[in-house]
Design a protein around this motif. Structure first.
Motif, PDB file in Angstrom:
ATOM      1  N   TYR A 285      -2.088   4.203  12.145  1.00 19.57           N
ATOM      2  CA  TYR A 285      -2.336   2.948  12.834  1.00 19.57           C
ATOM      3  C   TYR A 285      -3.186   3.174  14.076  1.00 19.57           C
ATOM      4  O   TYR A 285      -2.938   4.038  14.877  1.00 19.57           O
ATOM      5  CB  TYR A 285      -1.006   2.302  13.231  1.00 19.57           C
TER       6      TYR A 285
ATOM      7  N   TYR B 177      -0.210   2.662   9.149  1.00 17.30           N
ATOM      8  CA  TYR B 177       1.087   2.307   9.713  1.00 17.30           C
ATOM      9  C   TYR B 177       1.387   3.188  10.913  1.00 17.30           C
ATOM     10  O   TYR B 177       1.157   4.392  10.879  1.00 17.30           O
ATOM     11  CB  TYR B 177       2.198   2.479   8.676  1.00 17.30           C
TER      12      TYR B 177
ATOM     13  N   GLU C 105       6.813  -0.727   9.922  1.00 13.20           N
ATOM     14  CA  GLU C 105       5.656  -1.523   9.523  1.00 13.20           C
ATOM     15  C   GLU C 105       5.437  -1.440   8.010  1.00 13.20           C
ATOM     16  O   GLU C 105       5.108  -2.438   7.361  1.00 13.20           O
ATOM     17  CB  GLU C 105       4.401  -1.038  10.258  1.00 13.20           C
ATOM     18  N   LYS C 106       5.596  -0.261   7.467  1.00 13.50           N
ATOM     19  CA  LYS C 106       5.420  -0.088   6.022  1.00 13.50           C
ATOM     20  C   LYS C 106       6.450  -0.910   5.246  1.00 13.50           C
ATOM     21  O   LYS C 106       6.124  -1.522   4.214  1.00 13.50           O
ATOM     22  CB  LYS C 106       5.543   1.391   5.670  1.00 13.50           C
TER      23      LYS C 106
ATOM     24  N   THR D  88      -0.994  -4.649  11.729  1.00 15.26           N
ATOM     25  CA  THR D  88      -0.945  -4.129  10.368  1.00 15.26           C
ATOM     26  C   THR D  88      -0.096  -5.023   9.475  1.00 15.26           C
ATOM     27  O   THR D  88      -0.517  -5.427   8.382  1.00 15.26           O
ATOM     28  CB  THR D  88      -0.368  -2.704  10.363  1.00 15.26           C
TER      29      THR D  88
END
Length: 200
Positions: free
Chosen positions: A87, A95, A100-101, A132
């Protein structure tokens, strides 16, 4: 006034070892190794002193002054350097952490079961905190809204088409949602085809 007696006069003996008794008076001794002087150096001049403060041999090699190792180089992974795909290093497709993933996968795979509600939840929960997650959620949300409308219209027409207009949109939703989820799992942002972008 009378002059002092000269060597050789009035019985004053001449001594060859005494320079003061030689004719002509006192003389400096001739140069030579017996008198503490060094022999002349070939090429003229004097040999360099063997000791003494401040002497430097002009022919001696001297290290260049002020040399410094090249500065500013950073090893990968130090001082803010980011590996490709993380990221911030390659745009909003990587990520920063596993959270976030997880939300990106919920946005894509969740749309198979509950339609546009899954990416909408991901967008509201993490969209303001993570660009993201916002990018993945927006893409999934636009796709599921578009194909949700198509699925609704197909359901109305399924009576006349024997359910064909209901099955085909449903298969398209499942296939592309799985592809997008697999891309998201690898850290890539999938661009859904045949999608109207309601949300930018």
């Amino acid at each position: 006034m009378s002059e002092p007696p000269r060597p050789g006069e009035y019985g004053v003996p001449q001594d060859p070892n005494n320079p003061y008794s030689m004719p002509g008076g006192a003389q400096y001794p001739p140069p030579g190794p017996d008198y503490g002087q060094q022999p002349p150096v070939s090429g003229g001049g004097y040999p360099p002193p063997t000791s003494g403060a401040g002497y430097q041999d002009p022919n001696a090699y001297q290290q260049p002054g002020g040399y410094q190792q090249p500065g500013g180089y950073q090893q990968p992974g130090q001082y803010g350097y980011q590996q490709p795909g993380q990221y911030g290093g390659a745009g909003p497709v990587g990520y920063a952490n596993s959270d976030e993933k997880t939300w990106a996968l919920i946005a894509h795979f969740g749309g198979i079961f509950i339609g546009f509600i899954a990416p909408l939840i991901a967008l509201l929960a993490k969209g303001n905190e993570s660009p993201t997650v916002k990018a993945h959620a927006n893409e999934a949300l636009n796709f599921h809204i578009t194909w949700g409308i198509i699925l609704f219209v197909g359901a109305l027409l399924s009576v006349c088409t024997f359910g064909l207009t209901l099955i085909v949109p449903w298969i398209i939703i499942i296939v592309f949602a799985i592809i997008a989820g697999m891309k998201a799992n690898g850290g890539e942002l999938y661009r859904y085809p045949m999608t109207y972008r309601f949300i930018k």
